[in-house]
Each structure stands twice: as C-alpha cells, then as structure tokens.
Scaffold this motif. Structure first.
Motif, PDB file in Angstrom:
ATOM      1  N   ASN A   9       0.851  -1.184   0.000  1.00  0.00           N
ATOM      2  CA  ASN A   9       0.000   0.000   0.000  1.00  0.00           C
ATOM      3  C   ASN A   9       0.889   1.238   0.000  1.00  0.00           C
ATOM      4  OD1 ASN A   9      -2.815  -0.991   0.439  1.00  0.00           O
ATOM      5  ND2 ASN A   9      -1.870  -1.916   2.234  1.00  0.00           N
ATOM      6  N   THR A  11       0.624   5.857  -0.501  1.00  0.00           N
ATOM      7  CA  THR A  11      -0.181   7.037  -0.736  1.00  0.00           C
ATOM      8  C   THR A  11       0.118   7.574  -2.131  1.00  0.00           C
ATOM      9  OG1 THR A  11       1.504   8.472   0.226  1.00  0.00           O
ATOM     10  CG2 THR A  11      -0.214   7.624   1.722  1.00  0.00           C
ATOM     11  N   SER A  20      -1.886   5.717   7.148  1.00  0.00           N
ATOM     12  CA  SER A  20      -2.489   6.567   6.122  1.00  0.00           C
ATOM     13  C   SER A  20      -3.343   5.778   5.137  1.00  0.00           C
ATOM     14  CB  SER A  20      -1.395   7.313   5.346  1.00  0.00           C
ATOM     15  OG  SER A  20      -0.700   8.184   6.188  1.00  0.00           O
ATOM     16  N   ALA A  21      -3.419   4.483   5.297  1.00  0.00           N
ATOM     17  CA  ALA A  21      -4.152   3.641   4.344  1.00  0.00           C
ATOM     18  C   ALA A  21      -5.635   3.547   4.705  1.00  0.00           C
ATOM     19  CB  ALA A  21      -3.548   2.246   4.316  1.00  0.00           C
ATOM     20  N   HIS A 142      -3.461   4.670  -2.517  1.00  0.00           N
ATOM     21  CA  HIS A 142      -4.599   5.221  -1.779  1.00  0.00           C
ATOM     22  C   HIS A 142      -4.766   6.697  -2.126  1.00  0.00           C
ATOM     23  CE1 HIS A 142      -5.234   1.800   1.070  1.00  0.00           C
ATOM     24  NE2 HIS A 142      -4.074   1.488   0.507  1.00  0.00           N
ATOM     25  N   ILE A 144      -4.716   9.499  -0.975  1.00  0.00           N
ATOM     26  CA  ILE A 144      -4.275  10.289   0.172  1.00  0.00           C
ATOM     27  C   ILE A 144      -2.923  10.897  -0.180  1.00  0.00           C
ATOM     28  CG2 ILE A 144      -3.451  10.108   2.567  1.00  0.00           C
ATOM     29  CD1 ILE A 144      -5.432   7.720   2.834  1.00  0.00           C
ATOM     30  N   ALA A 146       0.019  12.085   1.901  1.00  0.00           N
ATOM     31  CA  ALA A 146       0.495  12.015   3.279  1.00  0.00           C
ATOM     32  C   ALA A 146       1.443  13.172   3.616  1.00  0.00           C
ATOM     33  CB  ALA A 146       1.187  10.686   3.544  1.00  0.00           C
ATOM     34  N   GLN A 174      -9.089   3.424  -3.698  1.00  0.00           N
ATOM     35  CA  GLN A 174      -7.746   2.907  -3.954  1.00  0.00           C
ATOM     36  C   GLN A 174      -7.676   2.398  -5.398  1.00  0.00           C
ATOM     37  OE1 GLN A 174      -9.981   1.603  -1.765  1.00  0.00           O
ATOM     38  NE2 GLN A 174      -9.012   1.072   0.179  1.00  0.00           N
TER      39      GLN A 174
END
Length: 184
Positions: A9, A11, A20-21, A142, A144, A146, A174
């Motif tokens: 995984n 970001t 953060s996932a 993901h 996101i 971070a 995702q």
C-alpha cells in the motif's frame, strides 16, 4: 521459476505508512486474493515487527470481520522469511530468520518450485529493485497525500522501466496497479 512480487500500500505521493491507508473490507479481500498465490513472504525487521505485533492476536481472538480474520489466518499459515541484522530470534509461526545475504537468498528462492514470493517491506522492495530481482510490482495507491513518511523507492538511483499489466479500482478510492519489470 517463481516470481518475486512486491505488493504494498502507498499514498498518492509515494509514502508507505499503514496509518495513512484505507484499510476497509475490500482492501483486505484484495490482499487475501494475493496471499492465496504466495508461497513465501519476505519481511524486513520493521515490517515484520509491525505485522507480528498485531496479526497473531487476531488469529487467537478473531474480530468477527471475515476479510480481516481471513487475512490474519493466511498470514499465519504462509512461510515467512525475516531479513534482519539485529533480531536473533523470532516468535511468530512459520518464520525463518535469513542466514545469508538478501540477493543470494532471493535468487535461491526463485529457483525452488512452488508459489510466488511476495514482499511488502519498503526496505526490501528498494533493495531488490536495486538488484533487479523484482518481477512484478503490485502497488495499491490510496487517494491520500500524506506529505511525509517512508518513501517507497527511497535511495533508488537507477531508472527501472515497468509495463502496466492490469489495474483494479476499489470502492474506497484505492487503485491497484500491477506492473511487470522490463528487463534490459
């Protein structure tokens, strides 16, 4: 010959931080599918200690959430090899402490019959990328940013060319990207 598959995984900005996932049921089911095709898991010390500190407790005391509980059982049952210069013993089921160097051990594992070799430790992914030993990258990106953390491809100096072989969009936003390493 078995493939070495980096599955992790990350970001959108390239950091690998489990906090953060988006760890929803679909993500666990996604990785459960991957683990079913794994013959061995390779860990570095940090990722090993993170996984070992949580998942065996889920095997002993299931959460009642099917994808999470299945993930824990799959992890428990797959042989694992730990690459660490500092740890001298391990307690988790099916774990062997590597005795040789990373490159030699992985080359020997590739020659053995069986299911593929999976790794999800950022340090091992970077090291095996530098040695040209990763056959496929399964990156779950993901949605996101971070902004900080451990970069997945930290300390990579040489360019590696990859070929996109598959994508999979998950409902949590995702995006699973499957790449094959292009050998020169």
């Amino acid at each position: 010959m078995r493939k070495v598959i980096a599955a992790i995984n990350m970001t959108l900005d390239g950091f690998c931080d489990h906090t953060s996932a988006i760890a929803d049921d679909e993500l666990h089911a996604h990785f459960n599918d991957a683990l079913r095709s794994a013959g061995v898991l390779l860990y570095g010390r940090t990722t090993y200690q993170l996984m070992e500190s949580y998942w065996p407790t889920v095997v002993k005391n299931p959460t009642g959430n099917q994808p999470i509980d299945e993930f824990a059982v799959l992890l428990e049952n797959i042989p694992k090899i730990l690459f660490s210069r500092t740890l001298k013993s391990v307690d988790w089921t099916n774990v062997t402490l590597a005795k040789g160097n990373l490159q030699d051990e992985v080359l020997a594992l590739k020659q053995q019959p069986g299911k593929d070799i999976y790794l999800g430790s950022p340090s091992l992914i970077a090291a095996l990328t530098r040695h040209g030993l990763i056959d496929e990258y399964h990156l779950c990106v993901h949605p996101i940013i971070a902004g900080k953390g451990l970069r997945l491809f930290k300390d990579i100096d040489d360019m590696a060319t990859l070929k996109l072989i598959k994508t999979k969009a998950l409902k949590g936003g995702q995006l699973a990207l499957y790449y094959e390493a292009v050998r020169k």
